[in-house]
Design a protein around this motif. Sequence first.
Motif, PDB file in Angstrom:
ATOM      1  N   ASP A  57      18.892  -5.260  43.441  1.00 35.08           N
ATOM      2  CA  ASP A  57      19.901  -5.884  42.593  1.00 35.08           C
ATOM      3  C   ASP A  57      20.847  -4.832  42.022  1.00 35.08           C
ATOM      4  OD1 ASP A  57      18.795  -8.360  42.980  1.00 35.08           O
ATOM      5  OD2 ASP A  57      17.698  -8.404  41.083  1.00 35.08           O
ATOM      6  N   ILE A  58      22.056  -5.273  41.717  1.00 28.96           N
ATOM      7  CA  ILE A  58      23.051  -4.418  41.079  1.00 28.96           C
ATOM      8  C   ILE A  58      22.802  -4.430  39.575  1.00 28.96           C
ATOM      9  CG2 ILE A  58      25.529  -4.155  40.615  1.00 28.96           C
ATOM     10  CD1 ILE A  58      25.979  -5.499  43.387  1.00 28.96           C
ATOM     11  N   ALA A  59      22.879  -3.279  38.944  1.00 31.49           N
ATOM     12  CA  ALA A  59      22.649  -3.195  37.504  1.00 31.49           C
ATOM     13  C   ALA A  59      23.620  -4.102  36.756  1.00 31.49           C
ATOM     14  CB  ALA A  59      22.806  -1.752  37.029  1.00 31.49           C
ATOM     15  N   PRO A  60      23.132  -4.966  35.879  1.00 30.03           N
ATOM     16  CA  PRO A  60      24.001  -5.937  35.212  1.00 30.03           C
ATOM     17  C   PRO A  60      25.041  -5.325  34.285  1.00 30.03           C
ATOM     18  CG  PRO A  60      21.769  -6.035  34.318  1.00 30.03           C
ATOM     19  CD  PRO A  60      21.712  -5.170  35.533  1.00 30.03           C
ATOM     20  N   ASP A  61      24.824  -4.074  33.849  1.00 30.45           N
ATOM     21  CA  ASP A  61      25.821  -3.480  32.965  1.00 30.45           C
ATOM     22  C   ASP A  61      27.128  -3.195  33.684  1.00 30.45           C
ATOM     23  OD1 ASP A  61      24.508  -1.496  34.442  1.00 30.45           O
ATOM     24  OD2 ASP A  61      24.926   0.047  32.941  1.00 30.45           O
ATOM     25  N   LEU A  62      27.121  -3.241  35.025  1.00 25.64           N
ATOM     26  CA  LEU A  62      28.358  -3.048  35.777  1.00 25.64           C
ATOM     27  C   LEU A  62      29.303  -4.234  35.650  1.00 25.64           C
ATOM     28  CD1 LEU A  62      26.716  -0.702  37.060  1.00 25.64           C
ATOM     29  CD2 LEU A  62      27.861  -1.231  39.218  1.00 25.64           C
ATOM     30  N   VAL A  68      17.939  -6.824  32.309  1.00 28.01           N
ATOM     31  CA  VAL A  68      16.755  -7.378  32.959  1.00 28.01           C
ATOM     32  C   VAL A  68      15.657  -6.323  32.962  1.00 28.01           C
ATOM     33  CG1 VAL A  68      17.959  -9.038  34.408  1.00 28.01           C
ATOM     34  CG2 VAL A  68      17.665  -6.701  35.210  1.00 28.01           C
ATOM     35  N   THR A  69      14.413  -6.786  32.913  1.00 26.95           N
ATOM     36  CA  THR A  69      13.287  -5.852  32.868  1.00 26.95           C
ATOM     37  C   THR A  69      12.505  -5.822  34.177  1.00 26.95           C
ATOM     38  OG1 THR A  69      11.901  -7.603  31.921  1.00 26.95           O
ATOM     39  CG2 THR A  69      13.021  -6.114  30.384  1.00 26.95           C
ATOM     40  N   LYS A  70      12.555  -6.905  34.944  1.00 26.77           N
ATOM     41  CA  LYS A  70      11.735  -6.987  36.149  1.00 26.77           C
ATOM     42  C   LYS A  70      12.475  -6.564  37.410  1.00 26.77           C
ATOM     43  CE  LYS A  70       8.783 -10.721  34.401  1.00 26.77           C
ATOM     44  NZ  LYS A  70       8.288 -12.097  34.645  1.00 26.77           N
ATOM     45  N   ALA A  71      13.796  -6.594  37.391  1.00 31.48           N
ATOM     46  CA  ALA A  71      14.557  -6.279  38.597  1.00 31.48           C
ATOM     47  C   ALA A  71      14.427  -4.806  38.960  1.00 31.48           C
ATOM     48  CB  ALA A  71      16.022  -6.635  38.394  1.00 31.48           C
ATOM     49  N   ARG A  72      14.406  -4.520  40.253  1.00 31.88           N
ATOM     50  CA  ARG A  72      14.383  -3.148  40.734  1.00 31.88           C
ATOM     51  C   ARG A  72      15.823  -2.689  40.903  1.00 31.88           C
ATOM     52  NH1 ARG A  72      10.682  -1.806  45.803  1.00 31.88           N
ATOM     53  NH2 ARG A  72       9.223  -2.772  44.357  1.00 31.88           N
ATOM     54  N   PRO A  75      20.528   2.994  40.062  1.00 35.75           N
ATOM     55  CA  PRO A  75      21.821   3.377  39.479  1.00 35.75           C
ATOM     56  C   PRO A  75      22.619   4.333  40.353  1.00 35.75           C
ATOM     57  CG  PRO A  75      20.074   3.476  37.837  1.00 35.75           C
ATOM     58  CD  PRO A  75      19.405   3.273  39.156  1.00 35.75           C
ATOM     59  N   ASP A  76      21.942   5.248  41.047  1.00 37.00           N
ATOM     60  CA  ASP A  76      22.663   6.191  41.907  1.00 37.00           C
ATOM     61  C   ASP A  76      23.357   5.464  43.051  1.00 37.00           C
ATOM     62  OD1 ASP A  76      21.832   8.311  40.354  1.00 37.00           O
ATOM     63  OD2 ASP A  76      20.108   8.781  41.618  1.00 37.00           O
ATOM     64  N   ARG A  77      22.660   4.495  43.618  1.00 34.87           N
ATOM     65  CA  ARG A  77      23.277   3.725  44.697  1.00 34.87           C
ATOM     66  C   ARG A  77      24.413   2.851  44.162  1.00 34.87           C
ATOM     67  NH1 ARG A  77      20.672  -0.852  48.798  1.00 34.87           N
ATOM     68  NH2 ARG A  77      22.496  -0.879  50.190  1.00 34.87           N
ATOM     69  N   ASP A  78      24.206   2.267  42.992  1.00 32.62           N
ATOM     70  CA  ASP A  78      25.276   1.474  42.375  1.00 32.62           C
ATOM     71  C   ASP A  78      26.556   2.300  42.240  1.00 32.62           C
ATOM     72  OD1 ASP A  78      23.657  -0.741  42.084  1.00 32.62           O
ATOM     73  OD2 ASP A  78      23.243  -0.414  39.961  1.00 32.62           O
ATOM     74  N   ALA A  79      26.407   3.505  41.696  1.00 33.40           N
ATOM     75  CA  ALA A  79      27.574   4.349  41.455  1.00 33.40           C
ATOM     76  C   ALA A  79      28.249   4.732  42.757  1.00 33.40           C
ATOM     77  CB  ALA A  79      27.155   5.598  40.685  1.00 33.40           C
ATOM     78  N   LEU A  80      27.455   5.100  43.765  1.00 33.32           N
ATOM     79  CA  LEU A  80      28.016   5.498  45.054  1.00 33.32           C
ATOM     80  C   LEU A  80      28.766   4.343  45.701  1.00 33.32           C
ATOM     81  CD1 LEU A  80      28.236   7.476  47.489  1.00 33.32           C
ATOM     82  CD2 LEU A  80      26.094   6.451  48.322  1.00 33.32           C
ATOM     83  N   GLU A  81      28.134   3.177  45.759  1.00 32.33           N
ATOM     84  CA  GLU A  81      28.741   2.066  46.481  1.00 32.33           C
ATOM     85  C   GLU A  81      29.962   1.515  45.757  1.00 32.33           C
ATOM     86  OE1 GLU A  81      24.954   0.476  49.074  1.00 32.33           O
ATOM     87  OE2 GLU A  81      25.467  -0.593  47.235  1.00 32.33           O
ATOM     88  N   ARG A  82      29.933   1.489  44.439  1.00 30.96           N
ATOM     89  CA  ARG A  82      31.122   1.039  43.727  1.00 30.96           C
ATOM     90  C   ARG A  82      32.291   1.983  44.003  1.00 30.96           C
ATOM     91  NH1 ARG A  82      31.564  -1.101  37.504  1.00 30.96           N
ATOM     92  NH2 ARG A  82      33.742  -1.746  37.626  1.00 30.96           N
ATOM     93  N   GLN A  83      32.025   3.270  43.991  1.00 24.70           N
ATOM     94  CA  GLN A  83      33.070   4.250  44.287  1.00 24.70           C
ATOM     95  C   GLN A  83      33.590   4.076  45.712  1.00 24.70           C
ATOM     96  OE1 GLN A  83      31.671   8.306  44.440  1.00 24.70           O
ATOM     97  NE2 GLN A  83      33.684   9.138  43.949  1.00 24.70           N
TER      98      GLN A  83
END
Length: 239
Positions: A57-62, A68-72, A75-83
């Motif tokens: 899942d994508i971090a909801p703060d984006l 969320v506490t249960k989602a895996r 953050p590094d992948r989130d940042a890379l892919e958004r960029q």
Amino acid sequence: MSRPVIAVTTSRRSGWRIFPLVALNVWIGGGRAVRWGAGRPSDLDTVSGVIVGGGDDIAPDLYGGAPVTKARLDPDRDALERQIVEACLSRGIPLLGICRGSQMLNVALGGTLDQDAYATFTRSKKVYTILPKKDVRVESNTRLQEITGTAPMKVNALHSQAVDRLGQGLRVAARDTGGMIQGVERIADPFALGVQWHPEHLFYAHRQRAIFRALVTAAKARDDGRAQNPDVSADAAYS
């Protein structure tokens, strides 16, 4: 004729088994895939197109979602892919988003996600399988319709979240029978399509292979200095 190089972003955990399957689909479509990910080299000057693959899942703060506490999360992948998504769109590099990748395309353009999509769309059939057991309807007058046709299709599903508010410049390309968004696409060049399902697992189906071929067609058009979406439309009509 040389094959355009298509970068494929993957997760650290599952990329080793997912990438070969995506690479096969890219090869069938006329391209050559290279694997990218957090901690791996990624230079957009070396590729003609990008696939943002599935995974966590994508971090909801984006996008302003609830913590969320249960989602895996990754953050590094989130940042890379958004960029990468933002850079592709600004540099005219065609893009295909698969599952998480479709959601990232939407988030990078300012859209939001429904974090519990099946609770919202109670009429949507909840399945979690790589087998084609979910019914999806392609929207008329969309690029996805040109690529796959508008006949209902059976697809797989491995998600609990879905696109909610559309990002800037996107339109809905497909929904399931309960109304949940299953595909989004950019209206203007560069070519950018996101599908919520995993077409790489459905390579035996002509309509699913056509999705990868469309990306490769757009990549070739960019390499040759032509508009991408008209070439995608023309190739889809020819095939």
